[in-house]
Enzyme design. Sequence first.
Site, PDB file in Angstrom:
ATOM      1  N   THR A  14       0.849  -1.194   0.000  1.00 39.96           N
ATOM      2  CA  THR A  14       0.000   0.000   0.000  1.00 39.96           C
ATOM      3  C   THR A  14       0.886   1.247   0.000  1.00 39.96           C
ATOM      4  O   THR A  14       0.899   2.025   0.949  1.00 39.96           O
ATOM      5  CB  THR A  14      -0.950  -0.018   1.211  1.00 39.96           C
ATOM      6  OG1 THR A  14      -1.631  -1.279   1.247  1.00 39.96           O
ATOM      7  CG2 THR A  14      -1.995   1.090   1.107  1.00 39.96           C
ATOM      8  N   GLY A  15       1.651   1.399  -1.084  1.00 43.09           N
ATOM      9  CA  GLY A  15       2.405   2.627  -1.289  1.00 43.09           C
ATOM     10  C   GLY A  15       1.612   3.558  -2.183  1.00 43.09           C
ATOM     11  O   GLY A  15       0.375   3.613  -2.105  1.00 43.09           O
ATOM     12  N   ALA A  16       2.302   4.269  -3.057  1.00 44.01           N
ATOM     13  CA  ALA A  16       1.627   5.222  -3.933  1.00 44.01           C
ATOM     14  C   ALA A  16       0.674   4.515  -4.897  1.00 44.01           C
ATOM     15  O   ALA A  16      -0.485   4.918  -5.053  1.00 44.01           O
ATOM     16  CB  ALA A  16       2.659   6.045  -4.698  1.00 44.01           C
ATOM     17  N   GLY A  18      -0.488   1.156  -4.860  1.00 45.63           N
ATOM     18  CA  GLY A  18      -1.521   0.392  -4.172  1.00 45.63           C
ATOM     19  C   GLY A  18      -2.525   1.272  -3.464  1.00 45.63           C
ATOM     20  O   GLY A  18      -3.729   1.003  -3.472  1.00 45.63           O
ATOM     21  N   ASN A 109       6.505  -1.853 -12.762  1.00 45.45           N
ATOM     22  CA  ASN A 109       7.289  -1.518 -13.941  1.00 45.45           C
ATOM     23  C   ASN A 109       8.244  -2.648 -14.282  1.00 45.45           C
ATOM     24  O   ASN A 109       8.512  -3.525 -13.467  1.00 45.45           O
ATOM     25  CB  ASN A 109       8.098  -0.239 -13.695  1.00 45.45           C
ATOM     26  CG  ASN A 109       7.217   1.001 -13.697  1.00 45.45           C
ATOM     27  OD1 ASN A 109       6.239   1.082 -14.438  1.00 45.45           O
ATOM     28  ND2 ASN A 109       7.559   1.973 -12.874  1.00 45.45           N
ATOM     29  N   LYS A 197       5.939   0.247 -22.456  1.00 41.61           N
ATOM     30  CA  LYS A 197       6.100   1.092 -21.268  1.00 41.61           C
ATOM     31  C   LYS A 197       7.573   1.355 -20.964  1.00 41.61           C
ATOM     32  O   LYS A 197       7.936   2.411 -20.436  1.00 41.61           O
ATOM     33  CB  LYS A 197       5.413   0.450 -20.053  1.00 41.61           C
ATOM     34  CG  LYS A 197       5.284   1.408 -18.878  1.00 41.61           C
ATOM     35  CD  LYS A 197       4.107   1.095 -18.000  1.00 41.61           C
ATOM     36  CE  LYS A 197       3.932   2.223 -16.982  1.00 41.61           C
ATOM     37  NZ  LYS A 197       4.374   1.881 -15.646  1.00 41.61           N
ATOM     38  N   ASN A 205      13.506   7.169 -15.802  1.00 37.20           N
ATOM     39  CA  ASN A 205      13.863   6.690 -14.464  1.00 37.20           C
ATOM     40  C   ASN A 205      15.354   6.850 -14.222  1.00 37.20           C
ATOM     41  O   ASN A 205      15.777   7.446 -13.226  1.00 37.20           O
ATOM     42  CB  ASN A 205      13.429   5.231 -14.290  1.00 37.20           C
ATOM     43  CG  ASN A 205      12.028   5.091 -13.733  1.00 37.20           C
ATOM     44  OD1 ASN A 205      11.782   5.335 -12.559  1.00 37.20           O
ATOM     45  ND2 ASN A 205      11.094   4.712 -14.582  1.00 37.20           N
ATOM     46  N   SER A 267       9.735   7.142 -10.034  1.00 40.16           N
ATOM     47  CA  SER A 267       9.853   6.355  -8.803  1.00 40.16           C
ATOM     48  C   SER A 267      11.298   5.998  -8.476  1.00 40.16           C
ATOM     49  O   SER A 267      11.667   5.934  -7.298  1.00 40.16           O
ATOM     50  CB  SER A 267       9.016   5.078  -8.922  1.00 40.16           C
ATOM     51  OG  SER A 267       9.466   4.278 -10.009  1.00 40.16           O
ATOM     52  N   GLU A 279      15.084  -0.527  -8.973  1.00 37.94           N
ATOM     53  CA  GLU A 279      14.589  -1.679  -9.736  1.00 37.94           C
ATOM     54  C   GLU A 279      15.430  -1.898 -10.996  1.00 37.94           C
ATOM     55  O   GLU A 279      14.910  -1.912 -12.118  1.00 37.94           O
ATOM     56  CB  GLU A 279      13.114  -1.472 -10.086  1.00 37.94           C
ATOM     57  CG  GLU A 279      12.197  -1.416  -8.869  1.00 37.94           C
ATOM     58  CD  GLU A 279      10.750  -1.217  -9.250  1.00 37.94           C
ATOM     59  OE1 GLU A 279       9.988  -2.199  -9.183  1.00 37.94           O
ATOM     60  OE2 GLU A 279      10.387  -0.094  -9.623  1.00 37.94           O
TER      61      GLU A 279
END
Length: 313
Positions: A14-16, A18, A109, A197, A205, A267, A279
Site C-alpha cells: 500500500t504505497g503510492a 496500491g 514496472n 512502457k 527513471n 519512482s 529496480e
Amino acid sequence: MKEQYKPRIGIIGTGAIGGFYGLMLVRAGFEVHFLLRSEYEAVSRQGLRVNSALHGELVLPEVHAWRDVAQMPACDWVLVGAKTTSNAELAPLINQVAATGAKVVLMQNGFAVEEQLRPLLNQDLHLLGGLCFICVHRSAPGVIEHQAQGGVNLGYHSGPASAEEGYMIAQQGAELFLQAGLESKAMLHLQEARWQKLVWNIPYNGLSVLLNSNTAQLMSEPHSRALITDLMHEVIAGAAACGYPLPEKLVQGMLKVTDAMLPYLPSMHHDFTHQRPMELQAIYKAPLAAAEAAGCAMPKVRMLLQTLEYLSA
C-alpha cells in the site's frame, strides 16, 4: 432485483500505486483490504488520503487495514503494488491471501517480472500484468500525491486459463478500473505492452537519478532531450528484435506527453533518494538480456545501467 456480486480485492504493497488504486476502487463500491507494514499505525489512525490534480482531495477515513496477511479474508483479486525488488518475499503472502482461482495483478514496472514470480505462486492462481500510466508518489505515511494520468492496462500472463479465457479475465480486470472512473483496457500481448512502457521508463527513471533532475528539466535541456530520444529508439529496436515491433511514432508521442506534464520525479529517483534498492533488474537488466539474446545491442541503455549500478554500490 438481486444485487450483482462484487469481487473482494486485496492490495499487497500500500504505497503510492496500491494506495491510489485501492482508494479509487473503494470509492467505486468495492470491498478492498490493504496489507501494510511500516504505515499500518498511521493509516489505521488517519485513513488514506490522495491529493489529486485530477480528482481533488480524496479521503478514505475508514480503511480495511491489516498488518498480518494471516488475518486478511480471502481475496478474489490481489493487486501487487510493491516494488519488483521484493517479489520473492511477497509470494508466500500472495498465496496466503488469494482465494482459490484468484487473479493476481502485478502493477509494476519493468520486464519479465511475471516470469520471476510465477514459479513461486500456487498453480491455481491466474497471473496478470498491470501497466499503470500514472504520475504518483507518496509524500507522507498514508498520503499520496497524484499529479497526472491514472490509466491501467491489463494483460494475462499465465495460469489455468486458455489464451481466450485469459483475455476475458484481463477484460474483467479492466472493468474493475473502469467502474472506478479510470481508463483501462485488456491487452492481447502482455510482453509487447511491457516493452512499450519501457520506452518511457528506461530513459526517464535512470536519467532522473543520474542527472538529479525532474522530467521538465530533462526535457528542456537539448543534450538530455537528445539522449532520451536515443534511448527510446534503442528500446524500440530491442522490442522489435524480440518480436514486438513498436511504431517509431511512439517516440514523438511520448515526448509530447512528457512535455505537457507537470515536473515529475519518477519512482527510481525517490528510491535512490531514500536509499531504497532501485529496480535495476526489472527495468534494465531483464530487457537488456532479452534484446541481446535476440541479437540486438542497446549500448546507451547498457551504459545507463552501468552508471546506476555504480551509484547504487
